[in-house]
Design an enzyme around this catalytic site. Structure first.
Site, PDB file in Angstrom:
ATOM      1  N   ASP B 173       0.886  -1.171   0.000  1.00  0.00           N
ATOM      2  CA  ASP B 173       0.000   0.000   0.000  1.00  0.00           C
ATOM      3  C   ASP B 173       0.923   1.220   0.000  1.00  0.00           C
ATOM      4  O   ASP B 173       1.435   1.582   1.050  1.00  0.00           O
ATOM      5  CB  ASP B 173      -0.908  -0.040   1.245  1.00  0.00           C
ATOM      6  CG  ASP B 173      -1.763   1.207   1.419  1.00  0.00           C
ATOM      7  OD1 ASP B 173      -1.776   2.042   0.520  1.00  0.00           O
ATOM      8  OD2 ASP B 173      -2.403   1.332   2.488  1.00  0.00           O
ATOM      9  N   GLU B 204      -0.931  10.718   0.966  1.00  0.00           N
ATOM     10  CA  GLU B 204      -2.295  10.189   0.957  1.00  0.00           C
ATOM     11  C   GLU B 204      -2.683   9.660   2.324  1.00  0.00           C
ATOM     12  O   GLU B 204      -3.809   9.856   2.796  1.00  0.00           O
ATOM     13  CB  GLU B 204      -2.420   9.065  -0.087  1.00  0.00           C
ATOM     14  CG  GLU B 204      -3.844   8.554  -0.309  1.00  0.00           C
ATOM     15  CD  GLU B 204      -4.251   7.365   0.551  1.00  0.00           C
ATOM     16  OE1 GLU B 204      -5.405   6.953   0.488  1.00  0.00           O
ATOM     17  OE2 GLU B 204      -3.406   6.843   1.329  1.00  0.00           O
ATOM     18  N   GLU B 205      -1.743   8.968   2.961  1.00  0.00           N
ATOM     19  CA  GLU B 205      -2.052   8.263   4.219  1.00  0.00           C
ATOM     20  C   GLU B 205      -2.412   9.205   5.363  1.00  0.00           C
ATOM     21  O   GLU B 205      -2.914   8.766   6.381  1.00  0.00           O
ATOM     22  CB  GLU B 205      -0.859   7.383   4.634  1.00  0.00           C
ATOM     23  CG  GLU B 205      -0.559   6.232   3.681  1.00  0.00           C
ATOM     24  CD  GLU B 205      -1.619   5.137   3.710  1.00  0.00           C
ATOM     25  OE1 GLU B 205      -2.609   5.252   4.435  1.00  0.00           O
ATOM     26  OE2 GLU B 205      -1.438   4.157   2.960  1.00  0.00           O
ATOM     27  N   HIS B 318      -1.085  -1.822   6.056  1.00  0.00           N
ATOM     28  CA  HIS B 318      -0.661  -1.029   7.219  1.00  0.00           C
ATOM     29  C   HIS B 318       0.035  -1.899   8.256  1.00  0.00           C
ATOM     30  O   HIS B 318      -0.089  -1.656   9.459  1.00  0.00           O
ATOM     31  CB  HIS B 318      -1.839  -0.255   7.818  1.00  0.00           C
ATOM     32  CG  HIS B 318      -2.296   0.859   6.922  1.00  0.00           C
ATOM     33  ND1 HIS B 318      -2.859   2.006   7.389  1.00  0.00           N
ATOM     34  CD2 HIS B 318      -2.240   1.004   5.568  1.00  0.00           C
ATOM     35  CE1 HIS B 318      -3.146   2.804   6.368  1.00  0.00           C
ATOM     36  NE2 HIS B 318      -2.780   2.206   5.249  1.00  0.00           N
TER      37      HIS B 318
HETATM   38 ZN   LIG Z   1      -2.851   2.927   3.180  1.00  0.00          ZN
END
Ligand SMILES: [Zn+2]
Lengths: 67, 347
Positions: B173, B204-205, B318
Protein backbone atom coordinates in the site's frame (compact mmCIF):
# COMPACT_ATOMS: atom_id res chain seq x y z
CA UNK A 1 -5.67 3.21 1.20
CA UNK A 2 -6.05 5.48 4.13
CA UNK A 3 -7.98 4.48 7.24
CA UNK A 4 -10.23 6.28 9.67
CA UNK A 5 -7.36 7.96 11.47
CA UNK A 6 -6.47 9.69 8.27
CA UNK A 7 -10.12 10.53 7.79
CA UNK A 8 -10.24 12.57 10.94
CA UNK A 9 -7.06 14.31 9.81
CA UNK A 10 -8.78 15.10 6.56
CA UNK A 11 -11.87 16.44 8.23
CA UNK A 12 -9.69 18.49 10.49
CA UNK A 13 -7.85 19.79 7.45
CA UNK A 14 -11.08 20.66 5.72
CA UNK A 15 -12.42 22.39 8.80
CA UNK A 16 -9.23 24.40 9.11
CA UNK A 17 -9.61 25.50 5.55
CA UNK A 18 -13.24 26.35 5.82
CA UNK A 19 -13.01 28.37 9.00
CA UNK A 20 -14.86 31.36 7.70
CA UNK A 21 -16.32 34.37 9.33
CA UNK A 22 -19.62 32.48 9.68
CA UNK A 23 -17.85 29.68 11.44
CA UNK A 24 -16.38 32.09 13.94
CA UNK A 25 -19.79 33.60 14.55
CA UNK A 26 -21.24 30.14 15.12
CA UNK A 27 -18.57 29.25 17.66
CA UNK A 28 -19.13 32.53 19.41
CA UNK A 29 -22.88 31.89 19.55
CA UNK A 30 -22.40 28.44 21.00
CA UNK A 31 -20.07 29.69 23.69
CA UNK A 32 -22.37 32.60 24.50
CA UNK A 33 -25.37 30.29 24.74
CA UNK A 34 -23.45 28.21 27.26
CA UNK A 35 -23.20 31.36 29.35
CA UNK A 36 -19.48 31.45 29.08
CA UNK A 37 -17.33 34.50 28.93
CA UNK A 38 -17.25 36.13 25.52
CA UNK A 39 -14.39 34.47 23.75
CA UNK A 40 -11.92 36.30 21.62
CA UNK A 41 -11.29 34.80 18.24
CA UNK A 42 -8.23 35.54 16.26
CA UNK A 43 -7.29 34.13 12.93
CA UNK A 44 -3.63 33.75 12.30
CA UNK A 45 -2.65 31.94 9.15
CA UNK A 46 -4.50 28.67 9.14
CA UNK A 47 -4.88 28.45 12.87
CA UNK A 48 -7.77 29.40 15.01
CA UNK A 49 -6.87 30.66 18.44
CA UNK A 50 -9.57 30.67 21.01
CA UNK A 51 -9.02 32.77 24.05
CA UNK A 52 -11.26 32.86 27.06
CA UNK A 53 -10.58 34.87 30.14
CA UNK A 54 -7.25 35.74 28.60
CA UNK A 55 -6.13 32.13 28.51
CA UNK A 56 -5.42 30.23 25.29
CA UNK A 57 -7.86 27.33 25.32
CA UNK A 58 -6.71 25.67 22.16
CA UNK A 59 -4.34 26.71 19.45
CA UNK A 60 -3.75 23.62 17.38
CA UNK A 61 -5.61 24.92 14.35
CA UNK A 62 -8.15 22.22 14.77
CA UNK A 63 -11.69 22.05 15.96
CA UNK A 64 -11.54 21.25 19.58
CA UNK A 65 -12.99 23.97 21.66
CA UNK A 66 -12.28 22.71 25.14
CA UNK A 67 -14.35 24.04 27.95
CA UNK B 1 10.14 -10.48 -9.26
CA UNK B 2 10.08 -7.48 -11.58
CA UNK B 3 12.90 -5.07 -10.70
CA UNK B 4 10.76 -1.93 -10.68
CA UNK B 5 8.18 -3.57 -8.41
CA UNK B 6 10.88 -4.72 -6.02
CA UNK B 7 12.65 -1.34 -6.00
CA UNK B 8 9.36 0.41 -5.21
CA UNK B 9 8.51 -1.96 -2.34
CA UNK B 10 11.96 -1.64 -0.81
CA UNK B 11 12.18 2.13 -1.21
CA UNK B 12 11.47 4.48 1.68
CA UNK B 13 8.94 7.28 1.82
CA UNK B 14 6.55 7.88 4.64
CA UNK B 15 4.08 10.73 4.09
CA UNK B 16 6.00 13.93 3.51
CA UNK B 17 9.29 12.11 3.00
CA UNK B 18 8.68 10.77 -0.51
CA UNK B 19 11.89 12.01 -2.21
CA UNK B 20 13.46 8.60 -2.77
CA UNK B 21 10.36 6.85 -4.05
CA UNK B 22 9.71 10.00 -6.08
CA UNK B 23 13.10 9.57 -7.71
CA UNK B 24 12.21 6.04 -8.81
CA UNK B 25 8.91 7.28 -10.23
CA UNK B 26 10.62 10.18 -12.02
CA UNK B 27 13.23 7.90 -13.55
CA UNK B 28 10.61 5.35 -14.61
CA UNK B 29 8.11 7.84 -16.02
CA UNK B 30 10.88 9.75 -17.86
CA UNK B 31 11.43 6.72 -20.06
CA UNK B 32 7.72 6.36 -20.88
CA UNK B 33 6.23 9.87 -20.83
CA UNK B 34 6.68 13.00 -22.94
CA UNK B 35 7.48 15.00 -19.81
CA UNK B 36 7.80 14.54 -16.03
CA UNK B 37 7.77 17.10 -13.25
CA UNK B 38 7.70 17.18 -9.47
CA UNK B 39 5.26 19.80 -8.24
CA UNK B 40 5.57 22.00 -5.19
CA UNK B 41 3.80 19.48 -2.99
CA UNK B 42 6.02 16.56 -3.95
CA UNK B 43 3.70 14.84 -6.41
CA UNK B 44 5.51 13.36 -9.41
CA UNK B 45 3.50 13.94 -12.59
CA UNK B 46 4.27 12.36 -15.96
CA UNK B 47 2.41 13.41 -19.12
CA UNK B 48 1.81 11.46 -22.30
CA UNK B 49 -0.30 12.03 -25.43
CA UNK B 50 -2.17 14.89 -27.08
CA UNK B 51 -5.89 15.43 -27.37
CA UNK B 52 -8.98 17.21 -26.11
CA UNK B 53 -9.59 15.20 -22.96
CA UNK B 54 -7.42 15.33 -19.87
CA UNK B 55 -7.21 12.10 -17.93
CA UNK B 56 -5.40 11.73 -14.64
CA UNK B 57 -4.23 8.48 -13.10
CA UNK B 58 -3.33 8.75 -9.42
CA UNK B 59 -1.43 6.34 -7.20
CA UNK B 60 -0.04 7.48 -3.87
CA UNK B 61 3.58 6.76 -3.20
CA UNK B 62 3.78 7.46 0.53
CA UNK B 63 3.76 4.67 3.08
CA UNK B 64 2.77 4.61 6.73
CA UNK B 65 5.60 4.84 9.26
CA UNK B 66 6.92 6.89 12.12
CA UNK B 67 8.98 9.99 12.87
CA UNK B 68 11.60 10.45 15.61
CA UNK B 69 10.12 12.65 18.34
CA UNK B 70 12.41 12.45 21.33
CA UNK B 71 15.59 10.77 22.51
CA UNK B 72 15.84 9.91 26.19
CA UNK B 73 18.85 10.53 28.36
CA UNK B 74 19.73 6.83 28.09
CA UNK B 75 19.54 6.87 24.28
CA UNK B 76 16.10 5.37 23.66
CA UNK B 77 14.10 6.88 20.79
CA UNK B 78 10.45 7.88 21.10
CA UNK B 79 8.32 8.46 18.02
CA UNK B 80 5.00 9.57 16.58
CA UNK B 81 3.02 7.53 14.08
CA UNK B 82 2.39 8.73 10.53
CA UNK B 83 -0.77 7.20 9.06
CA UNK B 84 -2.98 4.52 10.49
CA UNK B 85 -0.99 2.01 12.52
CA UNK B 86 -2.51 -0.35 15.03
CA UNK B 87 -0.20 0.02 18.05
CA UNK B 88 0.24 -3.67 18.99
CA UNK B 89 1.68 -4.37 15.54
CA UNK B 90 4.72 -2.25 16.41
CA UNK B 91 5.93 -4.32 19.34
CA UNK B 92 9.27 -5.99 18.80
CA UNK B 93 9.60 -4.95 15.14
CA UNK B 94 12.82 -4.17 13.34
CA UNK B 95 12.75 -0.65 11.88
CA UNK B 96 15.07 1.58 9.89
CA UNK B 97 15.61 5.18 10.85
CA UNK B 98 16.75 7.11 7.79
CA UNK B 99 19.16 9.90 8.66
CA UNK B 100 20.09 13.04 6.76
CA UNK B 101 22.84 11.20 4.88
CA UNK B 102 20.29 8.66 3.72
CA UNK B 103 21.81 5.92 5.86
CA UNK B 104 19.45 3.28 7.22
CA UNK B 105 20.03 2.95 10.96
CA UNK B 106 18.66 -0.31 12.31
CA UNK B 107 16.50 -0.14 15.41
CA UNK B 108 14.36 -2.49 17.45
CA UNK B 109 11.08 -1.41 19.00
CA UNK B 110 11.73 -2.53 22.55
CA UNK B 111 9.30 -4.50 24.63
CA UNK B 112 9.09 -5.42 28.26
CA UNK B 113 9.47 -9.20 28.50
CA UNK B 114 6.36 -11.00 29.80
CA UNK B 115 8.44 -12.18 32.76
CA UNK B 116 8.51 -8.65 34.13
CA UNK B 117 4.89 -7.75 33.41
CA UNK B 118 2.24 -7.61 36.06
CA UNK B 119 -1.03 -9.48 35.47
CA UNK B 120 -2.68 -6.15 34.60
CA UNK B 121 0.05 -5.11 32.16
CA UNK B 122 -0.29 -8.36 30.24
CA UNK B 123 -3.98 -7.64 29.57
CA UNK B 124 -3.64 -4.09 28.27
CA UNK B 125 -2.06 -3.45 24.86
CA UNK B 126 0.90 -1.08 25.04
CA UNK B 127 0.31 2.29 23.39
CA UNK B 128 2.83 3.59 20.88
CA UNK B 129 3.78 6.57 23.05
CA UNK B 130 5.04 4.14 25.66
CA UNK B 131 7.19 2.32 23.10
CA UNK B 132 10.76 3.18 22.24
CA UNK B 133 13.39 2.27 19.69
CA UNK B 134 16.76 0.85 20.65
CA UNK B 135 19.60 1.51 18.20
CA UNK B 136 22.36 0.25 20.46
CA UNK B 137 23.71 3.46 21.99
CA UNK B 138 23.78 4.39 25.65
CA UNK B 139 23.22 8.13 25.65
CA UNK B 140 21.26 10.86 23.93
CA UNK B 141 24.49 12.52 22.74
CA UNK B 142 25.63 9.36 20.95
CA UNK B 143 22.24 8.78 19.35
CA UNK B 144 21.99 12.36 18.11
CA UNK B 145 25.30 11.94 16.31
CA UNK B 146 23.68 9.27 14.14
CA UNK B 147 20.07 10.42 13.76
CA UNK B 148 18.04 13.60 14.28
CA UNK B 149 14.69 14.50 15.74
CA UNK B 150 12.34 14.52 12.73
CA UNK B 151 13.98 11.67 10.82
CA UNK B 152 11.60 9.20 9.19
CA UNK B 153 11.25 5.63 10.44
CA UNK B 154 10.12 2.78 8.20
CA UNK B 155 9.55 -0.92 8.76
CA UNK B 156 12.52 -3.02 7.70
CA UNK B 157 12.32 -3.23 3.87
CA UNK B 158 11.23 -6.60 2.51
CA UNK B 159 9.85 -7.89 -0.80
CA UNK B 160 9.65 -11.22 -2.55
CA UNK B 161 7.56 -14.12 -3.78
CA UNK B 162 5.83 -16.40 -1.28
CA UNK B 163 4.52 -18.96 -3.75
CA UNK B 164 3.50 -18.73 -7.39
CA UNK B 165 1.55 -15.51 -7.91
CA UNK B 166 1.47 -14.65 -4.21
CA UNK B 167 3.95 -11.86 -3.51
CA UNK B 168 4.78 -9.96 -0.33
CA UNK B 169 6.41 -6.69 0.51
CA UNK B 170 6.65 -3.65 2.72
CA UNK B 171 4.59 -0.67 1.56
CA UNK B 172 2.51 -2.73 -0.88
CA UNK B 173 0.00 0.00 0.00
CA UNK B 174 0.58 1.65 -2.36
CA UNK B 175 3.76 0.93 -4.28
CA UNK B 176 2.10 -1.91 -6.18
CA UNK B 177 -0.26 0.68 -7.63
CA UNK B 178 2.64 3.02 -8.49
CA UNK B 179 4.04 0.05 -10.39
CA UNK B 180 0.68 -0.62 -12.07
CA UNK B 181 0.37 3.05 -13.03
CA UNK B 182 3.81 3.00 -14.66
CA UNK B 183 2.81 -0.13 -16.60
CA UNK B 184 -0.39 1.57 -17.78
CA UNK B 185 1.62 4.55 -19.06
CA UNK B 186 4.07 2.22 -20.77
CA UNK B 187 1.32 0.28 -22.53
CA UNK B 188 -0.82 3.21 -23.66
CA UNK B 189 -0.03 4.01 -27.31
CA UNK B 190 2.29 6.94 -27.91
CA UNK B 191 -0.21 8.68 -30.18
CA UNK B 192 -3.10 8.33 -27.75
CA UNK B 193 -5.86 10.87 -28.40
CA UNK B 194 -5.87 12.50 -24.95
CA UNK B 195 -3.55 14.06 -22.43
CA UNK B 196 -2.80 11.34 -19.93
CA UNK B 197 -1.22 12.32 -16.62
CA UNK B 198 0.32 9.75 -14.30
CA UNK B 199 0.40 11.30 -10.87
CA UNK B 200 2.36 9.62 -8.08
CA UNK B 201 0.81 11.48 -5.18
CA UNK B 202 2.34 12.46 -1.85
CA UNK B 203 0.78 12.30 1.63
CA UNK B 204 -2.29 10.19 0.96
CA UNK B 205 -2.05 8.26 4.22
CA UNK B 206 -2.40 11.41 6.31
CA UNK B 207 -5.42 13.01 4.68
CA UNK B 208 -5.46 12.45 0.89
CA UNK B 209 -3.42 15.59 0.41
CA UNK B 210 -1.42 15.03 -2.79
CA UNK B 211 -4.50 13.84 -4.65
CA UNK B 212 -6.21 17.05 -3.70
CA UNK B 213 -3.46 19.46 -4.80
CA UNK B 214 -2.57 17.59 -8.00
CA UNK B 215 -6.15 17.19 -9.21
CA UNK B 216 -6.73 20.88 -8.56
CA UNK B 217 -3.74 21.70 -10.72
CA UNK B 218 -4.55 19.24 -13.51
CA UNK B 219 -8.34 19.73 -13.43
CA UNK B 220 -8.89 16.54 -15.44
CA UNK B 221 -12.05 15.42 -17.25
CA UNK B 222 -11.62 12.06 -15.59
CA UNK B 223 -9.46 10.74 -12.76
CA UNK B 224 -8.64 7.10 -12.20
CA UNK B 225 -7.24 6.26 -8.78
CA UNK B 226 -5.29 3.06 -8.25
CA UNK B 227 -4.80 1.94 -4.66
CA UNK B 228 -4.89 -1.16 -2.49
CA UNK B 229 -7.94 -2.35 -0.59
CA UNK B 230 -8.52 -4.76 2.27
CA UNK B 231 -8.76 -8.40 1.22
CA UNK B 232 -11.06 -10.60 3.29
CA UNK B 233 -9.65 -14.03 2.48
CA UNK B 234 -7.85 -14.67 5.72
CA UNK B 235 -8.80 -16.09 9.11
CA UNK B 236 -10.95 -13.87 11.28
CA UNK B 237 -12.64 -11.88 8.54
CA UNK B 238 -16.29 -12.50 7.84
CA UNK B 239 -17.22 -12.46 4.12
CA UNK B 240 -19.84 -9.87 4.93
CA UNK B 241 -17.06 -7.57 6.13
CA UNK B 242 -14.85 -8.14 3.09
CA UNK B 243 -15.44 -10.70 0.40
CA UNK B 244 -12.45 -9.66 -1.71
CA UNK B 245 -10.04 -12.46 -2.52
CA UNK B 246 -6.48 -12.47 -3.75
CA UNK B 247 -6.14 -13.73 -7.30
CA UNK B 248 -9.76 -13.05 -8.22
CA UNK B 249 -9.00 -9.80 -10.01
CA UNK B 250 -8.75 -6.10 -9.35
CA UNK B 251 -11.61 -4.55 -7.39
CA UNK B 252 -13.79 -1.83 -8.86
CA UNK B 253 -14.47 0.35 -5.84
CA UNK B 254 -17.94 1.85 -5.65
CA UNK B 255 -18.34 3.19 -2.12
CA UNK B 256 -15.62 3.97 0.42
CA UNK B 257 -15.90 4.44 4.18
CA UNK B 258 -19.68 3.99 4.11
CA UNK B 259 -20.00 7.04 1.89
CA UNK B 260 -17.74 9.36 3.84
CA UNK B 261 -15.13 8.58 1.22
CA UNK B 262 -15.75 8.38 -2.50
CA UNK B 263 -19.15 7.41 -3.86
CA UNK B 264 -18.22 6.58 -7.42
CA UNK B 265 -20.81 8.01 -9.86
CA UNK B 266 -23.06 5.48 -11.59
CA UNK B 267 -21.82 6.63 -14.97
CA UNK B 268 -18.26 5.68 -14.04
CA UNK B 269 -19.24 2.36 -12.41
CA UNK B 270 -21.06 1.43 -15.63
CA UNK B 271 -18.08 2.29 -17.87
CA UNK B 272 -15.65 0.34 -15.68
CA UNK B 273 -17.83 -2.76 -15.40
CA UNK B 274 -18.48 -2.73 -19.14
CA UNK B 275 -14.76 -2.37 -19.81
CA UNK B 276 -14.06 -5.37 -17.56
CA UNK B 277 -16.79 -7.54 -19.05
CA UNK B 278 -16.11 -6.69 -22.70
CA UNK B 279 -12.45 -7.57 -22.28
CA UNK B 280 -12.84 -10.54 -19.93
CA UNK B 281 -10.79 -8.89 -17.20
CA UNK B 282 -11.02 -10.56 -13.80
CA UNK B 283 -12.64 -8.14 -11.38
CA UNK B 284 -14.48 -7.92 -8.06
CA UNK B 285 -16.67 -5.22 -6.54
CA UNK B 286 -15.45 -3.29 -3.52
CA UNK B 287 -17.85 -1.66 -1.07
CA UNK B 288 -15.83 -0.73 1.98
CA UNK B 289 -16.82 0.45 5.41
CA UNK B 290 -13.58 1.70 6.87
CA UNK B 291 -11.10 3.18 4.43
CA UNK B 292 -10.71 5.60 1.57
CA UNK B 293 -8.38 6.68 -1.20
CA UNK B 294 -7.18 9.83 -2.95
CA UNK B 295 -10.43 9.46 -4.90
CA UNK B 296 -12.31 10.96 -1.94
CA UNK B 297 -10.33 14.19 -2.24
CA UNK B 298 -10.27 14.26 -6.04
CA UNK B 299 -13.97 13.74 -6.69
CA UNK B 300 -14.99 16.68 -4.50
CA UNK B 301 -12.27 18.97 -5.83
CA UNK B 302 -13.14 22.01 -7.96
CA UNK B 303 -16.71 21.55 -9.21
CA UNK B 304 -16.58 17.77 -8.83
CA UNK B 305 -14.16 15.67 -10.86
CA UNK B 306 -15.48 12.49 -12.46
CA UNK B 307 -13.52 9.77 -10.66
CA UNK B 308 -13.15 6.01 -10.76
CA UNK B 309 -11.19 3.75 -8.41
CA UNK B 310 -9.35 0.51 -9.04
CA UNK B 311 -8.30 -1.27 -5.87
CA UNK B 312 -5.88 -4.16 -5.60
CA UNK B 313 -6.95 -6.56 -2.81
CA UNK B 314 -4.12 -6.83 -0.31
CA UNK B 315 -3.79 -8.76 2.95
CA UNK B 316 -2.32 -7.13 6.07
CA UNK B 317 -2.17 -3.55 4.80
CA UNK B 318 -0.66 -1.03 7.22
CA UNK B 319 1.57 -3.75 8.65
CA UNK B 320 5.33 -4.32 8.18
CA UNK B 321 4.63 -6.66 5.28
CA UNK B 322 1.59 -7.25 3.07
CA UNK B 323 0.57 -10.06 0.73
CA UNK B 324 -0.89 -9.53 -2.75
CA UNK B 325 -1.37 -11.47 -5.97
CA UNK B 326 0.55 -10.30 -9.03
CA UNK B 327 -2.35 -11.40 -11.28
CA UNK B 328 -4.55 -8.76 -9.59
CA UNK B 329 -1.92 -6.13 -10.33
CA UNK B 330 -1.97 -7.24 -13.96
CA UNK B 331 -5.76 -7.04 -14.14
CA UNK B 332 -5.57 -3.55 -12.63
CA UNK B 333 -3.27 -2.51 -15.47
CA UNK B 334 -5.52 -4.04 -18.12
CA UNK B 335 -8.72 -2.58 -16.71
CA UNK B 336 -7.14 0.86 -16.29
CA UNK B 337 -6.19 0.88 -19.97
CA UNK B 338 -9.59 -0.28 -21.15
CA UNK B 339 -11.37 2.21 -18.89
CA UNK B 340 -9.22 5.06 -20.19
CA UNK B 341 -9.91 4.02 -23.81
CA UNK B 342 -13.63 3.97 -23.09
CA UNK B 343 -13.53 7.39 -21.47
CA UNK B 344 -11.68 8.83 -24.47
CA UNK B 345 -14.18 7.36 -26.93
CA UNK B 346 -17.23 8.31 -24.85
CA UNK B 347 -19.44 11.20 -26.12
ZN1 LIG C 1 -2.85 2.93 3.18
Amino acid sequence: MSNEGALSAQIKGLLTQTMTKNFFILCRKILLSKDLEIPLFKKSGDSLFVKRGGRVEDSDGGFSLRR
Amino acid sequence: MDKLLKDLLLSDGISGYEENVGKIMTETLSKICDSVETDGFGNVIGKKGKGKKKIMIAAHMDEIGMVVKHVSEKGFIYFIKIGGINDPILMGKVVKIINKKGEHITGIIGTKPPHLMSEEERKVPVKFDNMFIDIGFSSREEVLKVIDIGDQIIFEPNAGILNGDFYYGKAADNRISCYAMAKVMEKLPKNIDAEIYACATAQEEVGLKGGKTSSFKLNPDFALVIDTTVAGDMPGIDPKTSDLKLGKGVAITMVEASGRGTIVPNKVRKIMIEAAKENNIAHQIDIIDGGMTDGAAIYINRDGILTGILSIPTRYIHAPSSVFNIKDVESAVELAIKTIEKIINNE
